[in-house]
Design a protein around this motif. Structure first.
Motif, PDB file in Angstrom:
ATOM      1  N   ASN A 214       0.848  -1.181   0.000  1.00  0.00           N
ATOM      2  CA  ASN A 214       0.000   0.000   0.000  1.00  0.00           C
ATOM      3  C   ASN A 214       0.889   1.238   0.000  1.00  0.00           C
ATOM      4  O   ASN A 214       1.853   1.320   0.770  1.00  0.00           O
ATOM      5  N   GLU A 215       0.562   2.195  -0.868  1.00  0.00           N
ATOM      6  CA  GLU A 215       1.391   3.398  -0.958  1.00  0.00           C
ATOM      7  C   GLU A 215       1.347   4.237   0.313  1.00  0.00           C
ATOM      8  O   GLU A 215       2.279   5.004   0.589  1.00  0.00           O
ATOM      9  N   ASN A 216       0.291   4.105   1.116  1.00  0.00           N
ATOM     10  CA  ASN A 216       0.219   4.865   2.363  1.00  0.00           C
ATOM     11  C   ASN A 216       1.321   4.442   3.333  1.00  0.00           C
ATOM     12  O   ASN A 216       1.822   5.260   4.117  1.00  0.00           O
ATOM     13  N   HIS A 217       1.679   3.175   3.308  1.00  0.00           N
ATOM     14  CA  HIS A 217       2.731   2.692   4.207  1.00  0.00           C
ATOM     15  C   HIS A 217       4.093   3.227   3.775  1.00  0.00           C
ATOM     16  O   HIS A 217       4.944   3.546   4.623  1.00  0.00           O
ATOM     17  N   LEU A 218       4.311   3.327   2.463  1.00  0.00           N
ATOM     18  CA  LEU A 218       5.543   3.957   1.988  1.00  0.00           C
ATOM     19  C   LEU A 218       5.596   5.410   2.437  1.00  0.00           C
ATOM     20  O   LEU A 218       6.633   5.889   2.931  1.00  0.00           O
ATOM     21  N   THR A 280       2.396   9.875  -6.158  1.00  0.00           N
ATOM     22  CA  THR A 280       1.475   8.949  -5.496  1.00  0.00           C
ATOM     23  C   THR A 280       0.079   9.568  -5.442  1.00  0.00           C
ATOM     24  O   THR A 280      -0.071  10.691  -4.965  1.00  0.00           O
ATOM     25  N   PRO A 281      -0.949   8.854  -5.900  1.00  0.00           N
ATOM     26  CA  PRO A 281      -2.301   9.429  -5.861  1.00  0.00           C
ATOM     27  C   PRO A 281      -2.908   9.477  -4.472  1.00  0.00           C
ATOM     28  O   PRO A 281      -4.005  10.000  -4.304  1.00  0.00           O
ATOM     29  N   SER A 282      -2.203   8.958  -3.487  1.00  0.00           N
ATOM     30  CA  SER A 282      -2.745   8.908  -2.132  1.00  0.00           C
ATOM     31  C   SER A 282      -2.690  10.288  -1.494  1.00  0.00           C
ATOM     32  O   SER A 282      -1.612  10.806  -1.180  1.00  0.00           O
ATOM     33  N   ARG A 283      -3.843  10.897  -1.316  1.00  0.00           N
ATOM     34  CA  ARG A 283      -3.893  12.199  -0.637  1.00  0.00           C
ATOM     35  C   ARG A 283      -3.556  12.063   0.846  1.00  0.00           C
ATOM     36  O   ARG A 283      -2.953  12.944   1.439  1.00  0.00           O
ATOM     37  N   ALA A 286       0.271  11.885   1.185  1.00  0.00           N
ATOM     38  CA  ALA A 286       0.860  13.219   1.033  1.00  0.00           C
ATOM     39  C   ALA A 286       0.593  14.080   2.255  1.00  0.00           C
ATOM     40  O   ALA A 286       1.467  14.839   2.706  1.00  0.00           O
ATOM     41  N   ALA A 287      -0.606  13.950   2.825  1.00  0.00           N
ATOM     42  CA  ALA A 287      -0.935  14.733   4.024  1.00  0.00           C
ATOM     43  C   ALA A 287      -0.056  14.329   5.199  1.00  0.00           C
ATOM     44  O   ALA A 287       0.359  15.186   6.000  1.00  0.00           O
ATOM     45  N   ILE A 288       0.266  13.033   5.304  1.00  0.00           N
ATOM     46  CA  ILE A 288       1.120  12.574   6.405  1.00  0.00           C
ATOM     47  C   ILE A 288       2.530  13.134   6.265  1.00  0.00           C
ATOM     48  O   ILE A 288       3.150  13.575   7.250  1.00  0.00           O
ATOM     49  N   VAL A 289       3.066  13.145   5.049  1.00  0.00           N
ATOM     50  CA  VAL A 289       4.403  13.709   4.825  1.00  0.00           C
ATOM     51  C   VAL A 289       4.405  15.199   5.165  1.00  0.00           C
ATOM     52  O   VAL A 289       5.324  15.713   5.817  1.00  0.00           O
ATOM     53  N   MET A 290       3.373  15.904   4.747  1.00  0.00           N
ATOM     54  CA  MET A 290       3.284  17.340   5.056  1.00  0.00           C
ATOM     55  C   MET A 290       3.122  17.567   6.556  1.00  0.00           C
ATOM     56  O   MET A 290       3.698  18.508   7.118  1.00  0.00           O
ATOM     57  N   LEU A 291       2.365  16.693   7.230  1.00  0.00           N
ATOM     58  CA  LEU A 291       2.184  16.839   8.676  1.00  0.00           C
ATOM     59  C   LEU A 291       3.498  16.632   9.415  1.00  0.00           C
ATOM     60  O   LEU A 291       3.819  17.373  10.360  1.00  0.00           O
TER      61      LEU A 291
END
Length: 832
Positions: A214-218, A280-283, A286-291
């Motif tokens: 899952n891209e969210n885990h990356l 990555t299309p996972s919003r 991206a939000a986690i990286v920004m956070l």
């Protein structure tokens, strides 16, 4: 003589230094491999990867034990040691044999989910332990030991700030490596993870995922590693005094070039990570990286503001900031729960079921690793996949370890926050401030992300968090070592005594060796089980006899390698059940084998409903009484209410017994709840009742009505087809009017029109068109169809009213003009 003694002492010191360097090399190997190699093994989720993790931790634990024997104690406080021991004791408590009186108070869900009076269930003695699947807890305990070993290996390795920088550099290298691999795999992949592993159920696709499923885990790993990488972009060069104390030529070269090399490395890593997240299309990712970046920047901003305006209240400011963040997270979680039914229907259903499970096991949970079997008892809808976690680390902890596990995890996060707040109040350099910022951002962003996802159940995401936690425990010592006061009066944090340190290090060494041995069988079995899953995946339609034999052989091989493999034994039991009806097999022998597998499965995992289903059906072939079969099927339904096989068996038996109420209840569940066996259930019902009777008695839902309409239409019975079509059309209209998604509602209306137009019922057509226009009044084509229908029914006034609306909406439309001409010819009057 004194010279000989001094010579002997110097040789001893040199030998000890060599041994300590070797021990540090073992620790470095373990930490390096855990941070850089484990993520490449599908994020560490595969059983083979878990076995490799256990093997990797052994050298580190050996090095840690050697350092303790040489006089180095573990620099952790008693509180931190108690947290570690409490984490290790939790699964032991779940495995501890206790009486039914204890489970009645601590785990009331056992009595709610199991019929303890039934002989088969009573023989399992499920009320003798707090865990409902001891074998699963046993294996999770092995991985827990490896995680604790990884934590203490980092603790034992850190002696100075350079050790911290080395670990942070490895973490940054891991992020860079994974981001590059993810981009290359997304754009130049071959359908396999890292170009070599053919996953039985997933494909990497064209989305940057790297070795993760899952891209969210990356993105979670990138988010917690990015602040550590930014340290090398902003850190200041060492002072001349520090440079003079560096080692030989290599050390001096590093000290003179570390700023430029580190900044180049951080810049490249930053660019690659941003590019990967953007691709990555996972919003959410991206939000986690920004956070994570925002928390890191806020930490540094607070440092600047507090030093300038509130130099004597730095700790209070950071404490208030931590409290404010906790309030914001709590408010965000409340909003998430409020909007969850709209944002993610199935996550809402899953979390609701998990809360119900927790209420039955509030203190110690159902057992580590048991979520995939526990939540099914409270799910009232079918879903095509099984959830091994709750899609949330915190809620999974709540289910599997109860309040105890959640409080332990919260205590660890709170300990890190307290350590950081304590350190910011001490004198330290800008580099140490950047280290504290990286620790805070990494741990907090992972903790926040764990509310809505499960990164802590991905070893490659959890191990970096543990590394940051270990660094946090050693930062007070690192700060004390760099202050001038420490040269005169060492005020290093109190560590464990040499005896406790030795016991913990040797215990971890023994535990990791046991874990490696314990996880070897699941690793070997996983290879055979993957082959079985690929065989089933690559076979279209029903399995042929040769394919069935190959699948059967792979399942038997999996069980031979790992007798405690729950999934393989469950699949094998179902295969045996299907073979009982095949002419080339001996029904009695096959039924006996199926019963044996069902019994073994129930012993391994009493929460697996298939164990009771297989035992009931196969036992019926062996002459088991109807009452016992009924009890076993009811127990299966208790553990998994949405199971079409069980509902179908109970429905047939209730119908044969003449129990109308129970029969209707189970038939409704069989045709509406589980789509896998809906066709089989409807086929049996159509042999017992007419379609009109089925509709009147069971009121099938939309999907069941669609299947019933299809089956009846194939019979070429016009009257019954009309009945089925009318019911299906009305179901679609009801679904459309209750649907909040306008596009989905429009789709249902369009399908209802198609069904209505396939009948000769003008009333049904009129109802479908009218209800469609009430929800979507701007559909010109639908309104024109309504005008045509009204003209056919000679309803002049209604047709004229609808036609004028069409002219108003599209006065120059050719379609409208044609309908106007038809109206004028039919009624011999002008529309004007």
């Amino acid at each position: 003589m004194h010279a000989a003694v001094r010579s002997q002492g110097s040789r001893t010191i040199v030998r000890d230094n060599r041994i300590e360097r070797l021990a540090n090399a073992c620790l470095d190997f373990t930490i390096f491999a855990l941070l850089l190699i484990v993520p490449l093994l599908l994020g560490g989720r595969h059983p083979v990867a878990k076995w490799i993790i256990a093997c990797i931790t052994i050298p580190g634990c050996l090095g840690l034990a050697v350092k303790v024997l040489l006089g180095r104690s573990l620099r952790i406080t008693i509180w931190q040691a108690m947290l570690v021991l409490a984490c290790l004791c939790l699964p032991l408590i779940q495995l501890l044999p206790v009486g039914s009186d204890v489970t009645h108070h601590l785990a009331p869900g056992i009595a709610q989910r199991f019929d303890l009076q039934q002989p088969f269930v009573a023989a399992l003695q499920v009320d003798r332990q707090l865990s409902l699947a001891p074998k699963l807890v046993d294996r999770s305990f092995a991985m827990l030991i490896c995680y604790i070993a990884a934590l203490l290996c980092v603790v034992g390795r850190i002696e100075s700030q350079r050790d911290v920088e080395r670990i942070m550099a490895w973490l940054g290298c891991s992020a860079l490596l994974l981001a590059v691999l993810a981009m290359l795999q997304a754009h130049y992949g071959n359908g396999r993870f890292l170009w070599w592993y053919d996953h039985p159920a997933r494909e990497p696709g064209e989305v940057p995922r790297g070795p993760f499923q899952n891209e969210n885990h990356l993105c979670s790993l990138l988010a917690l590693a990015l602040p550590s990488t930014l340290y090398f972009l902003l850190r200041s060069p060492p002072s001349k005094r520090q440079s003079s104390h560096s080692g030989g030529g290599a050390g001096r070269f590093w000290q003179s070039h570390h700023v430029s090399i580190g900044r180049l490395f951080a810049l490249v890593c930053l660019i690659v990570v941003v590019a990967t997240v953007y691709d990555t299309p996972s919003r959410g990712g991206a939000a986690i990286v920004m956070l994570g970046t925002l928390i890191w920047a806020t930490f540094l901003a607070l440092r600047v503001v507090s030093l300038r305006y509130f130099p004597h209240h730095i700790q209070r400011i950071y404490g208030l900031a931590a409290g404010g963040l906790a309030v914001l997270v709590a408010a965000g979680f409340w909003l998430l729960l409020k909007w969850l039914p709209v944002l993610s229907h199935w996550r809402y259903k899953l979390w609701a079921a998990d809360i119900q499970v927790w209420r039955g096991f509030p203190i110690f949970g159902t057992g580590l690793g048991t979520h995939r079997f526990a939540y099914r008892a409270f799910v009232d809808e079918h879903y095509h996949r099984t959830f091994s976690t709750a899609e949330s680390s915190w809620i999974t902890l709540l289910v599997e370890s109860g309040l105890t596990g959640v409080l332990l995890a919260a205590a660890i996060v709170l300990t890190v926050v307290c350590l950081v707040v304590k350190c910011v109040g001490k004198k330290h350099t800008i580099n140490q401030t950047l280290i504290l910022a990286a620790i805070s951002a990494g741990v907090l962003v992972s903790s926040i992300h764990s509310i809505a996802d499960f990164p802590w159940y991905i070893p490659a995401c959890l191990i970096p968090v543990l590394a940051l936690v270990a660094i946090a425990t050693q930062m007070p010592h690192v700060l004390e070592r760099h202050t001038q006061q420490s040269l005169q009066r060492r005020q290093v944090q109190v560590g464990l005594s040499s005896g406790l340190s030795l016991v913990m290090s040797l215990g971890l060494l023994i535990g990791t060796i046991w874990s490696a041995v314990h996880l070897a069988a699941p690793a070997r079995a996983a290879v055979a089980y993957d082959q079985y899953r690929r065989l089933v995946r690559d076979t279209e339609g029903p399995l042929s006899s040769n394919t069935e034999q190959s699948a059967f052989a792979l399942l038997e091989q999996t069980i031979d390698l790992d007798p405690h493999h729950v999934l393989a034994r469950s699949k094998l039991a179902v295969h045996l059940l299907a073979q009982m009806d095949q002419p080339q097999t001996d029904p009695q022998a096959t039924a006996l084998a199926a019963v044996r597998q069902g019994l073994e499965l129930a012993k391994l995992c009493p929460m697996e409903s298939r164990a009771y289903f297989v035992t009931a059906v196969a036992g019926g072939r062996l002459g088991v009484g109807l009452s016992s079969q009924e009890h076993l099927l009811q127990q299966a339904q208790r553990l998994r209410p949405v199971d079409g096989r069980v509902s179908l068996q109970l429905a047939v038996r209730a119908t044969a017994a003449g129990d109308v109420a129970q029969s209707d209840k189970h038939w409704r569940a069989a045709i509406d709840a589980d789509p896998r066996f809906r066709k089989q259930a409807l086929s049996i019902l159509m042999m017992l009742y007419t379609p009109e009777q089925i509709i009147e008695r069971f009121d099938p839902g939309r999907d069941a009505s669609a299947l019933l309409y299809s089956l009846v239409r194939n019979r070429n019975d016009a009257a019954q087809t009309h009945v089925a079509a009318r019911h299906f059309c009305l179901q679609l209209l009801d679904e459309a009017e209750g649907e909040t998604d306008l596009l989905q509602a429009k789709y249902y209306f369009e399908q209802a029109l198609v069904v209505a137009e396939g009948t000769d019922d003008p009333v049904l057509k009129l109802q479908a068109l009218t209800r469609f226009l009430q929800r979507h009044p701007g559909q010109l084509s639908v309104r024109l169809k309504l005008v045509d229908l009204l003209v056919d029914q000679n309803s002049e006034q209604d047709a004229l009213k609808q036609l004028k609306k069409c002219q108003t909406a599209a006065p120059r439309s050719e379609q409208v003009s044609r309908v106007v001409m038809r109206f004028e010819r039919h009624f011999r009057r002008s529309v004007r």
